[in-house]
Design an enzyme around this catalytic site. Structure first.
Site, PDB file in Angstrom:
ATOM      1  N   ARG A  59      17.921  25.729 105.063  1.00  0.00           N
ATOM      2  CA  ARG A  59      16.844  26.348 105.854  1.00  0.00           C
ATOM      3  C   ARG A  59      15.627  26.612 104.966  1.00  0.00           C
ATOM      4  NH1 ARG A  59      20.062  31.204 108.065  1.00  0.00           N
ATOM      5  NH2 ARG A  59      18.157  31.835 109.121  1.00  0.00           N
TER       6      ARG A  59
ATOM      7  N   ARG B  76      23.174  39.957 105.651  1.00  0.00           N
ATOM      8  CA  ARG B  76      22.689  40.273 107.012  1.00  0.00           C
ATOM      9  C   ARG B  76      23.858  40.298 107.995  1.00  0.00           C
ATOM     10  NH1 ARG B  76      17.677  37.088 109.645  1.00  0.00           N
ATOM     11  NH2 ARG B  76      19.041  35.271 109.700  1.00  0.00           N
TER      12      ARG B  76
ATOM     13  N   LYS C 141      10.998  38.670 109.421  1.00  0.00           N
ATOM     14  CA  LYS C 141      10.117  38.444 110.577  1.00  0.00           C
ATOM     15  C   LYS C 141      10.651  39.130 111.835  1.00  0.00           C
ATOM     16  CE  LYS C 141      10.414  33.907 110.674  1.00  0.00           C
ATOM     17  NZ  LYS C 141      11.265  33.587 109.518  1.00  0.00           N
TER      18      LYS C 141
END
Ligand code: AMP
Length: 225
Positions: A174, A127, A13
């Site tokens: 999450r 990441r 996103k």
């Protein structure tokens, strides 16, 4: 253009929202980035949200909605914006609708970036981000230059860092929170007729962006507007 980005944590996103923001000339508003900036600066808000970010739970709706309302009140939001990571619960989606109604606005599109859970854990563990300029990389899918990352391509090499909530245990929490609390808003926007699905499994960020551009073209976005 008023855009909401939906999708699990790690679906891409933020990466896509940044590109849309640049090309279409509208601000990207990421509640996660706002919270992290407060944490870094050690503000009262930062102290209030720290435990939520550390565990991967959602910060309280009222607090989050207040932050978004304040941000949307800034001048750069007059011609549109991309909400990245907000709303994340039905009460937030409903609060956003009320807020927009009061401003005489409505959302144009909710983009749902779809990636399978198995890929998410793999992606998030790879990441990395630059603590200076905020650039985001993925060691597997969009790695930094082989000789290291330099902000804007110039200056000294900066050591990349990993977000503290990108560890496997927090990522799994999450994802659970996403399925239980956030995913119902996909149906909410589908019923409103503004949901557009963007299947992103196995695609690189450029390919995902091509799909997003197609969708935005269909809903009438114009570049630089
Ligand atoms: P993100 O950068 O979007 O992955 O968000 C990081 C963390 O910030 C989340 O795991 C939550 O703890 C918090 N957060 C971000 N956006 C929201 C939101 N809309 N509602 C509640 N908590 C949020």
């Amino acid at each position: 253009m008023r855009i909401v980005m939906l999708g699990a944590p790690g679906a891409g996103k933020g990466t896509q929202a940044k590109r849309i923001a640049e090309i279409y000339g509208i601000p990207q508003i990421s509640t996660g980035d706002i919270f992290r900036a407060h944490l870094k600066q050690g503000t009262e808000l930062g102290r209030q949200v720290k435990r939520y970010l550390d565990s991967g739970e959602l910060a309280p709706d009222a607090l989050t909605c207040e932050i978004v309302a304040d941000r949307l009140g800034e001048n750069d939001c007059a011609n549109g914006y991309i909400l990245d990571g907000f709303p994340r619960s039905l009460p937030q989606a409903q609060a956003l609708d009320r807020l927009l109604e009061g401003r005489g606005e409505s959302l144009d599109v909710a983009l749902d970036i779809q990636v399978a859970d198995e890929q998410i854990v793999e992606r998030l563990s790879a990441r990395r981000f630059c603590p200076v300029c905020g650039a985001v990389f993925n060691l597997k899918f969009s790695p930094p230059p082989p000789d290291g990352h330099r902000c804007g391509g110039v200056g000294p090499v900066v050591q990349l860092e990993q977000r503290s909530d990108d560890n496997e245990e927090t990522v799994r929490n999450r994802l659970r929170v996403y399925h239980e609390i956030t995913e119902p808003i996909v149906t909410y926007y589908r019923e409103k007729g503004i949901l557009r699905e963007v299947p992103a499994a196995g695609l690189d960020p450029n390919e995902v962006f091509e799909r997003i551009e197609e969708v935005l073209g269909e809903v009438g976005a114009s570049r630089g507007a």
